[in-house]
Design a protein around this motif. Structure first.
Motif, PDB file in Angstrom:
ATOM      1  N   ALA A   1       0.829  -1.207   0.000  1.00  0.00           N
ATOM      2  CA  ALA A   1       0.000   0.000   0.000  1.00  0.00           C
ATOM      3  C   ALA A   1       0.862   1.255   0.000  1.00  0.00           C
ATOM      4  CB  ALA A   1      -0.922  -0.011   1.221  1.00  0.00           C
ATOM      5  N   VAL A   2       1.927   1.249   0.806  1.00  0.00           N
ATOM      6  CA  VAL A   2       2.810   2.424   0.884  1.00  0.00           C
ATOM      7  C   VAL A   2       3.526   2.658  -0.446  1.00  0.00           C
ATOM      8  CG1 VAL A   2       4.913   3.330   1.957  1.00  0.00           C
ATOM      9  CG2 VAL A   2       3.116   2.327   3.380  1.00  0.00           C
ATOM     10  N   LEU A   3       4.039   1.600  -1.068  1.00  0.00           N
ATOM     11  CA  LEU A   3       4.764   1.755  -2.325  1.00  0.00           C
ATOM     12  C   LEU A   3       3.862   2.261  -3.451  1.00  0.00           C
ATOM     13  CD1 LEU A   3       7.075  -1.403  -2.297  1.00  0.00           C
ATOM     14  CD2 LEU A   3       7.730   0.986  -1.908  1.00  0.00           C
ATOM     15  N   VAL A   4       2.665   1.664  -3.556  1.00  0.00           N
ATOM     16  CA  VAL A   4       1.725   2.109  -4.586  1.00  0.00           C
ATOM     17  C   VAL A   4       1.310   3.555  -4.333  1.00  0.00           C
ATOM     18  CG1 VAL A   4      -0.588   1.772  -5.526  1.00  0.00           C
ATOM     19  CG2 VAL A   4       0.872  -0.208  -5.107  1.00  0.00           C
ATOM     20  N   ALA A   5       1.022   3.865  -3.069  1.00  0.00           N
ATOM     21  CA  ALA A   5       0.588   5.224  -2.725  1.00  0.00           C
ATOM     22  C   ALA A   5       1.702   6.235  -2.971  1.00  0.00           C
ATOM     23  CB  ALA A   5       0.150   5.268  -1.264  1.00  0.00           C
ATOM     24  N   TRP A   6       2.933   5.848  -2.626  1.00  0.00           N
ATOM     25  CA  TRP A   6       4.072   6.759  -2.855  1.00  0.00           C
ATOM     26  C   TRP A   6       4.269   7.037  -4.342  1.00  0.00           C
ATOM     27  CZ3 TRP A   6       8.661   5.562  -5.480  1.00  0.00           C
ATOM     28  CH2 TRP A   6       9.642   6.563  -5.436  1.00  0.00           C
ATOM     29  N   PHE A   7       4.187   5.980  -5.148  1.00  0.00           N
ATOM     30  CA  PHE A   7       4.387   6.137  -6.594  1.00  0.00           C
ATOM     31  C   PHE A   7       3.316   7.043  -7.201  1.00  0.00           C
ATOM     32  CE2 PHE A   7       3.464   4.744 -10.962  1.00  0.00           C
ATOM     33  CZ  PHE A   7       4.703   4.957 -11.549  1.00  0.00           C
ATOM     34  N   ILE A   8       2.065   6.759  -6.877  1.00  0.00           N
ATOM     35  CA  ILE A   8       0.972   7.553  -7.456  1.00  0.00           C
ATOM     36  C   ILE A   8       0.972   8.965  -6.886  1.00  0.00           C
ATOM     37  CG2 ILE A   8      -1.532   7.768  -7.655  1.00  0.00           C
ATOM     38  CD1 ILE A   8      -1.668   4.719  -7.786  1.00  0.00           C
ATOM     39  N   GLY A   9       1.197   9.082  -5.571  1.00  0.00           N
ATOM     40  CA  GLY A   9       1.222  10.401  -4.943  1.00  0.00           C
ATOM     41  C   GLY A   9       2.320  11.279  -5.501  1.00  0.00           C
ATOM     42  N   ALA A  10       3.498  10.675  -5.727  1.00  0.00           N
ATOM     43  CA  ALA A  10       4.622  11.443  -6.283  1.00  0.00           C
ATOM     44  C   ALA A  10       4.298  11.933  -7.684  1.00  0.00           C
ATOM     45  CB  ALA A  10       5.886  10.585  -6.290  1.00  0.00           C
ATOM     46  N   ASN A  11       3.656  11.097  -8.473  1.00  0.00           N
ATOM     47  CA  ASN A  11       3.308  11.499  -9.832  1.00  0.00           C
ATOM     48  C   ASN A  11       2.213  12.556  -9.853  1.00  0.00           C
ATOM     49  OD1 ASN A  11       4.730   9.851 -12.124  1.00  0.00           O
ATOM     50  ND2 ASN A  11       4.391   8.390 -10.459  1.00  0.00           N
TER      51      ASN A  11
ATOM     52  N   ILE B   1      -3.446   4.626   0.663  1.00  0.00           N
ATOM     53  CA  ILE B   1      -3.053   3.643   1.683  1.00  0.00           C
ATOM     54  C   ILE B   1      -4.290   3.109   2.397  1.00  0.00           C
ATOM     55  CG2 ILE B   1      -1.883   3.357   3.908  1.00  0.00           C
ATOM     56  CD1 ILE B   1       0.284   5.267   2.886  1.00  0.00           C
ATOM     57  N   VAL B   2      -5.176   4.018   2.776  1.00  0.00           N
ATOM     58  CA  VAL B   2      -6.412   3.608   3.466  1.00  0.00           C
ATOM     59  C   VAL B   2      -7.259   2.720   2.564  1.00  0.00           C
ATOM     60  CG1 VAL B   2      -8.577   4.421   4.447  1.00  0.00           C
ATOM     61  CG2 VAL B   2      -6.436   5.629   4.976  1.00  0.00           C
ATOM     62  N   ILE B   3      -7.426   3.117   1.311  1.00  0.00           N
ATOM     63  CA  ILE B   3      -8.260   2.349   0.376  1.00  0.00           C
ATOM     64  C   ILE B   3      -7.689   0.955   0.150  1.00  0.00           C
ATOM     65  CG2 ILE B   3      -9.004   2.213  -2.041  1.00  0.00           C
ATOM     66  CD1 ILE B   3      -9.195   5.294  -1.978  1.00  0.00           C
ATOM     67  N   ILE B   4      -6.381   0.864  -0.053  1.00  0.00           N
ATOM     68  CA  ILE B   4      -5.750  -0.434  -0.334  1.00  0.00           C
ATOM     69  C   ILE B   4      -5.836  -1.352   0.876  1.00  0.00           C
ATOM     70  CG2 ILE B   4      -3.552  -1.571  -0.847  1.00  0.00           C
ATOM     71  CD1 ILE B   4      -2.838   0.918  -2.544  1.00  0.00           C
ATOM     72  N   LEU B   5      -5.556  -0.819   2.083  1.00  0.00           N
ATOM     73  CA  LEU B   5      -5.624  -1.652   3.281  1.00  0.00           C
ATOM     74  C   LEU B   5      -7.056  -2.114   3.559  1.00  0.00           C
ATOM     75  CD1 LEU B   5      -3.107   0.138   5.697  1.00  0.00           C
ATOM     76  CD2 LEU B   5      -2.786  -1.978   4.388  1.00  0.00           C
ATOM     77  N   ARG B   6      -8.015  -1.245   3.301  1.00  0.00           N
ATOM     78  CA  ARG B   6      -9.427  -1.653   3.468  1.00  0.00           C
ATOM     79  C   ARG B   6      -9.800  -2.731   2.462  1.00  0.00           C
ATOM     80  NH1 ARG B   6     -12.680   4.090   4.470  1.00  0.00           N
ATOM     81  NH2 ARG B   6     -12.085   4.335   6.690  1.00  0.00           N
ATOM     82  N   TRP B   7      -9.260  -2.634   1.258  1.00  0.00           N
ATOM     83  CA  TRP B   7      -9.533  -3.662   0.253  1.00  0.00           C
ATOM     84  C   TRP B   7      -8.953  -5.006   0.684  1.00  0.00           C
ATOM     85  CZ3 TRP B   7      -6.125  -6.369  -3.086  1.00  0.00           C
ATOM     86  CH2 TRP B   7      -6.766  -7.153  -4.061  1.00  0.00           C
ATOM     87  N   PHE B   8      -7.733  -4.998   1.208  1.00  0.00           N
ATOM     88  CA  PHE B   8      -7.136  -6.239   1.696  1.00  0.00           C
ATOM     89  C   PHE B   8      -7.988  -6.844   2.816  1.00  0.00           C
ATOM     90  CE2 PHE B   8      -2.838  -4.966  -0.057  1.00  0.00           C
ATOM     91  CZ  PHE B   8      -2.696  -6.090  -0.861  1.00  0.00           C
ATOM     92  N   ARG B   9      -8.476  -5.995   3.696  1.00  0.00           N
ATOM     93  CA  ARG B   9      -9.297  -6.518   4.792  1.00  0.00           C
ATOM     94  C   ARG B   9     -10.606  -7.102   4.260  1.00  0.00           C
ATOM     95  NH1 ARG B   9     -10.551  -3.589  10.601  1.00  0.00           N
ATOM     96  NH2 ARG B   9     -11.531  -5.413  11.559  1.00  0.00           N
TER      97      ARG B   9
END
Length: 416
Positions: free
Chosen positions: A143-153, A180-188
């Motif tokens: 979640a952090v890596l995906v969020a960092w990549f998209i957020g940076a772009n 991050i919140v969306i991805i972690l909620r999806w995993f749950r």
């Protein structure tokens, strides 16, 4: 009427589930479908019907079984000793709370030395215990890596449109945190496929008190004991308590309390205790599991019951063939129980069936209560609905030669 060593006409069965939040209806349907399959293999008859007697009796979910085996008809009344409401409450944590529990549980097992000692016994259940930690951390990292990549772009894109670096960074961070919140909620949401949150809460439940039974569970166990005590004075031939997974160590304490209180009459029904796929060391190896270790020690020398412990090396979620009393370091001279035997999945399941189930780890953890297409002397349906008491059925059975009966727990004290 006192039962002979060989014949049971009426039996009461109390099933104690493991750490499971689902409705007890699941256990009835499992018994119905798997019992029919086992009956077809073995040539006996088994039929389920609604629970008999006053529906208010104990207020427990249950069912009635009529068995026709070995030329004898037997009646059995099943009741599920439910603690799923306690399980559900313990699982009612949000995502940040779950990660805090993860850190606390890992620290408890590592700092106490319990994890290292558990690894000496069986790596399978320890890997099962480490799995939710690894999976939850992997989910967070993803979640952090995906969020960092998209957020940076996003921040770069905004900066190209307007020359406001601070605004661009703030928008980038906002998008990243939201992702991050969306991805972690999806995993749950898909944890019914991953089981990471479920297993994390399971191991955390005992670890949070370092092996001491929480007050709400102590109260529920006292209620279980009252119901079993009533059955012991109801005129049946056998009272059989079945503890599966975490339900095994709950059953140990419930029965130890009953016997200490003098509620098991030697002239009354035979008392049998069947533990299946037990994970006792996960609790008894913790520093404050004084009560459980004391109960294990007490029950192991009692002549008031017959205790048979069934596991299988093919079950990666159980401490297979680990004598729960001995490995907990509380075995004493005069120890009688449990009789440790193997369900031997690779022998009692055909090669085809074993190939189908081999990598279905959670399904295999329930195999003890299911049909075997090449059954040995362990047959759950004959034990629970057949004409022999647990004592009679296994009186000449020798313990498994490959059992583990050396003390391994870092803590062996039975008193604070």
């Amino acid at each position: 009427m006192q039962v002979t060593d060989h014949t049971v006409a009426r039996r009461r069965v109390f099933y104690i589930p493991g750490y499971d939040p689902i409705h007890p209806r699941r256990y009835r349907e499992l018994y119905r479908s798997e019992g029919a399959d086992q009956a077809a293999v073995c040539g006996y008859k088994i039929a389920l019907s609604p629970k008999q007697g006053p529906k208010s009796r104990g207020g427990r979910y249950g069912w009635h079984v009529d068995g026709a085996m070995d030329g004898t008809r037997t009646q059995a009344d099943f009741e599920v000793l439910v603690w799923s409401d306690i399980v559900k409450t313990s699982m009612d944590l949000n995502i940040p709370q779950t990660y805090l529990v993860l850190a606390r549980t890992a620290w408890t097992y590592i700092a106490s030395g319990a994890l290292r000692r558990l690894m000496w016994l069986r790596k399978g259940p320890v890997i099962a215990a480490l799995y939710p930690i690894g999976m939850l951390l992997l989910q967070l990292l993803f979640a952090v890596l995906v969020a960092w990549f998209i957020g940076a772009n996003v921040a770069k894109g905004v900066k190209l449109l307007v020359d406001w670096p601070l605004v661009a960074r703030m928008l980038g961070w906002a998008v990243a945190l939201g992702l991050i919140v969306i991805i972690l909620r999806w995993f749950r949401k898909i944890d019914n496929k991953l089981f990471a949150y479920y297993l994390m809460h399971d191991y955390a439940y005992s670890a949070r008190s370092k092996g001491e039974d929480p007050p709400e569970l102590e109260q529920r166990m006292a209620e279980f004991g009252d119901e079993i005590a009533q059955a012991l004075s109801s005129g049946v031939d056998e009272v059989l308590v079945v503890g599966h997974s975490s339900g095994a160590h709950i059953g140990v304490s419930v029965l130890a309390d009953l016997i200490r209180a003098g509620l098991v009459d030697e002239d009354g029904p035979k008392l049998g205790f069947l533990t299946l796929g037990q994970v006792v060391p996960m609790v008894s190896f913790l520093p404050r599991a004084y009560r459980l270790r004391n109960d294990l020690k007490y029950l192991s020398t009692s002549d008031a019951l017959t205790w048979v412990d069934v596991t299988a090396p093919g079950d990666g979620c159980a401490f297979a063939l680990c004598d729960p009393v001995a490995v907990s370091g509380v075995a004493v001279e005069g120890k009688r129980w449990p009789l440790v035997i193997s369900a031997a999945f690779t022998q009692t399941l055909s090669p085809k069936r074993w190939a189908e189930l081999r990598w279905r780890f959670f399904r295999l953890h329930f195999q003890y209560m299911c049909a075997f297409d090449r059954p040995g002397d362990y047959d759950y349906f004959k034990i629970t609905a057949g004409p022999e008491t647990l004592q009679s059925r296994f009186k000449d059975r020798q313990p498994s030669k490959s059992r583990i009966d050396v003390a391994a727990s870092p803590y062996t004290s039975v008193t604070p």
